[in-house]
Design a protein around this motif. Structure first.
Motif, PDB file in Angstrom:
ATOM      1  N   ALA A  40       0.797  -1.134  -0.070  1.00 11.33           N
ATOM      2  CA  ALA A  40       0.193  -0.059  -0.147  1.00 11.33           C
ATOM      3  C   ALA A  40       0.809   1.259   0.041  1.00 11.33           C
ATOM      4  O   ALA A  40       0.570   2.224  -0.468  1.00 11.33           O
ATOM      5  N   THR A  41       2.098   0.984   0.757  1.00 11.09           N
ATOM      6  CA  THR A  41       3.035   2.171   0.784  1.00 11.09           C
ATOM      7  C   THR A  41       3.521   2.536  -0.724  1.00 11.09           C
ATOM      8  O   THR A  41       3.420   3.883  -0.868  1.00 11.09           O
ATOM      9  N   VAL A  42       3.875   1.564  -1.370  1.00 10.24           N
ATOM     10  CA  VAL A  42       4.484   1.928  -2.825  1.00 10.24           C
ATOM     11  C   VAL A  42       3.306   2.311  -3.446  1.00 10.24           C
ATOM     12  O   VAL A  42       3.744   3.132  -4.401  1.00 10.24           O
ATOM     13  N   LEU A  43       2.089   1.831  -3.369  1.00 11.57           N
ATOM     14  CA  LEU A  43       1.081   2.108  -4.442  1.00 11.57           C
ATOM     15  C   LEU A  43       0.691   3.693  -4.232  1.00 11.57           C
ATOM     16  O   LEU A  43       0.504   4.596  -5.070  1.00 11.57           O
ATOM     17  N   MET A  44       0.733   4.245  -2.850  1.00  7.75           N
ATOM     18  CA  MET A  44       0.376   5.414  -2.526  1.00  7.75           C
ATOM     19  C   MET A  44       1.348   6.238  -2.809  1.00  7.75           C
ATOM     20  O   MET A  44       1.067   7.634  -2.953  1.00  7.75           O
ATOM     21  N   ALA A  45       2.486   6.132  -2.925  1.00  6.20           N
ATOM     22  CA  ALA A  45       3.746   6.744  -3.076  1.00  6.20           C
ATOM     23  C   ALA A  45       3.994   7.092  -4.660  1.00  6.20           C
ATOM     24  O   ALA A  45       4.634   8.169  -5.034  1.00  6.20           O
ATOM     25  N   SER A  46       3.152   6.334  -5.569  1.00  9.06           N
ATOM     26  CA  SER A  46       3.333   6.412  -6.890  1.00  9.06           C
ATOM     27  C   SER A  46       3.075   7.872  -7.677  1.00  9.06           C
ATOM     28  O   SER A  46       3.736   8.280  -8.657  1.00  9.06           O
TER      29      SER A  46
ATOM     30  N   SER B  64      -4.276   6.938  -6.090  1.00 10.14           N
ATOM     31  CA  SER B  64      -3.072   7.167  -6.636  1.00 10.14           C
ATOM     32  C   SER B  64      -3.009   6.313  -7.803  1.00 10.14           C
ATOM     33  O   SER B  64      -2.203   6.657  -8.849  1.00 10.14           O
ATOM     34  N   MET B  65      -3.501   5.344  -7.879  1.00  5.74           N
ATOM     35  CA  MET B  65      -3.713   4.309  -8.898  1.00  5.74           C
ATOM     36  C   MET B  65      -4.327   5.002 -10.216  1.00  5.74           C
ATOM     37  O   MET B  65      -4.118   4.672 -11.212  1.00  5.74           O
ATOM     38  N   LYS B  66      -5.206   6.010  -9.801  1.00  4.08           N
ATOM     39  CA  LYS B  66      -5.850   6.702 -10.916  1.00  4.08           C
ATOM     40  C   LYS B  66      -5.004   8.114 -11.486  1.00  4.08           C
ATOM     41  O   LYS B  66      -5.400   8.429 -12.477  1.00  4.08           O
ATOM     42  N   ASN B  67      -3.978   8.234 -10.695  1.00  5.41           N
ATOM     43  CA  ASN B  67      -3.056   9.021 -11.127  1.00  5.41           C
ATOM     44  C   ASN B  67      -1.636   8.586 -11.715  1.00  5.41           C
ATOM     45  O   ASN B  67      -0.811   9.125 -12.178  1.00  5.41           O
ATOM     46  N   ASN B  68      -1.453   7.512 -11.274  1.00  6.33           N
ATOM     47  CA  ASN B  68       0.077   6.777 -11.297  1.00  6.33           C
ATOM     48  C   ASN B  68       0.320   6.358 -13.018  1.00  6.33           C
ATOM     49  O   ASN B  68      -0.632   6.310 -13.677  1.00  6.33           O
ATOM     50  N   THR B  69       1.490   6.658 -13.101  1.00  3.96           N
ATOM     51  CA  THR B  69       1.928   6.314 -14.802  1.00  3.96           C
ATOM     52  C   THR B  69       3.054   5.217 -14.660  1.00  3.96           C
ATOM     53  O   THR B  69       3.564   4.968 -15.864  1.00  3.96           O
ATOM     54  N   ILE B  70       3.388   4.981 -13.607  1.00  3.18           N
ATOM     55  CA  ILE B  70       4.641   3.678 -13.501  1.00  3.18           C
ATOM     56  C   ILE B  70       3.912   2.304 -13.580  1.00  3.18           C
ATOM     57  O   ILE B  70       2.842   2.226 -12.946  1.00  3.18           O
TER      58      ILE B  70
END
Length: 309
Positions: free
Chosen positions: A171-177, A241-247
């Motif tokens: 969850a930490t790395v997903l929310m950091a993305s 975060s997943m809705k904004n993440n590009t990684i």
């Protein structure tokens, strides 16, 4: 009026006391989180115990160097750096809720070993040698992840990075993305991560506090988090975060996980707008997908990383 005031004051005092107790139970860390690794042996973990001990011992016996960075709120954070070769990618791995890098870091260690990568096993705030008196379920840890990513860019400027985590670490790395990690982060691997902090807390309340009213316990627990830990659980949202993440993201989950429901990885997968893949590991309990089926786990993870790094 005086009696009414006394009643209100007494009720408020009881609520604050209960919120403190819930804070201590849920978020506070102490000697246990700074001690030796604990390997679970109950229930479905029984048949995996020897395998888990063997892998964990392998990680403990490998040579490493302690490294440090500073969190955005001034804590000294520690990590164990395993160097293999100059110029190769670096995996930054984050352990789970009240967990230990020697256990939760086993999958990352195995991937680094197979791929020939360098590895940093982070000791999350309030754990190991890292400062802090509590954890925040990924709310502040996500910014700690950003600090570690920037640390890696500073010390290894031409190196690709992989963010990896298990459970709370996932969850930490997903929310950091989407919080400003280094541009050198090329991939994320999230093993049994949850969707939001409120969702996982409400899911776990019946397991930890049998018979307690979920809504009321969450509300008082949230108050305890805000009063005594200085964070709001509502700020922890991997779906956003997943809705904004590009990684690119690889999500892994065991299909008998009853601590973090496997459906949460499906939700994270569906929310992700970047390239993504979801892998379900059959008969794997919580945080044990790697130990249950190491061959599938490594094959999926290494294929994923070969594609993006």
């Amino acid at each position: 009026m005086k009696i009414l005031f006394l009643i209100i004051a007494a009720v408020a005092a009881v609520i604050v006391l209960i919120s403190w107790m819930l804070y201590r139970f849920t978020f506070a860390t102490g000697e246990k989180e700074r001690g030796e690794v604990h390997i679970p042996s109950h229930g479905p973990y029984g048949i995996l115990y020897d395998t888990m001990v063997s892998y964990s011992t392998h990680v403990q016996n490998a040579p490493f160097t302690y490294v440090h960075t500073q969190s955005m709120d001034g804590l000294k954070l520690s990590g164990m750096y395993y160097h293999r070769k100059a110029g190769v990618p670096l995996i930054l791995a984050f352990h789970g809720y009240k967990g230990h890098p020697y256990f939760d870091g086993c999958p990352a260690f195995a991937i680094a070993e197979k791929m020939g990568y360098n590895l940093l096993l982070v000791e999350q705030r309030g754990h190991g040698h890292s400062e802090g008196k509590c954890l925040t379920m990924g709310v502040r840890e996500r910014m700690d992840c950003v600090c570690w990513s920037r640390w890696a860019q500073q010390h290894y400027p031409d190196t690709d990075q992989v963010l990896m985590g298990v459970s709370m670490g996932a969850a930490t790395v997903l929310m950091a993305s989407d919080q400003g990690v280094s541009d050198h982060v090329k991939a994320i691997i999230a093993d049994c991560g949850y969707t939001t902090v409120p969702a996982i807390l409400k899911h776990c309340i019946p397991q930890m506090l049998k018979g307690a009213p979920v809504g009321l316990c969450y509300a008082i627990g949230r108050l305890g988090a805000r009063l005594f830990a200085g964070f709001d659980p509502e700020d922890g949202n991997a779906l956003t975060s997943m809705k904004n993440n590009t990684i690119p993201v690889l999500l892994i989950h065991g299909d008998i996980d009853d601590f973090v429901p496997w459906q949460m990885s499906i939700e994270n997968n569906e929310a992700c707008i970047a390239e993504h893949r979801l892998v379900m590991i059959h008969d794997a309990p919580h945080a044990a997908s790697f130990f249950t089926d190491a061959d599938t786990y490594l094959d999926e993870a290494c294929t994923f990383l070969h594609h993006y790094l």
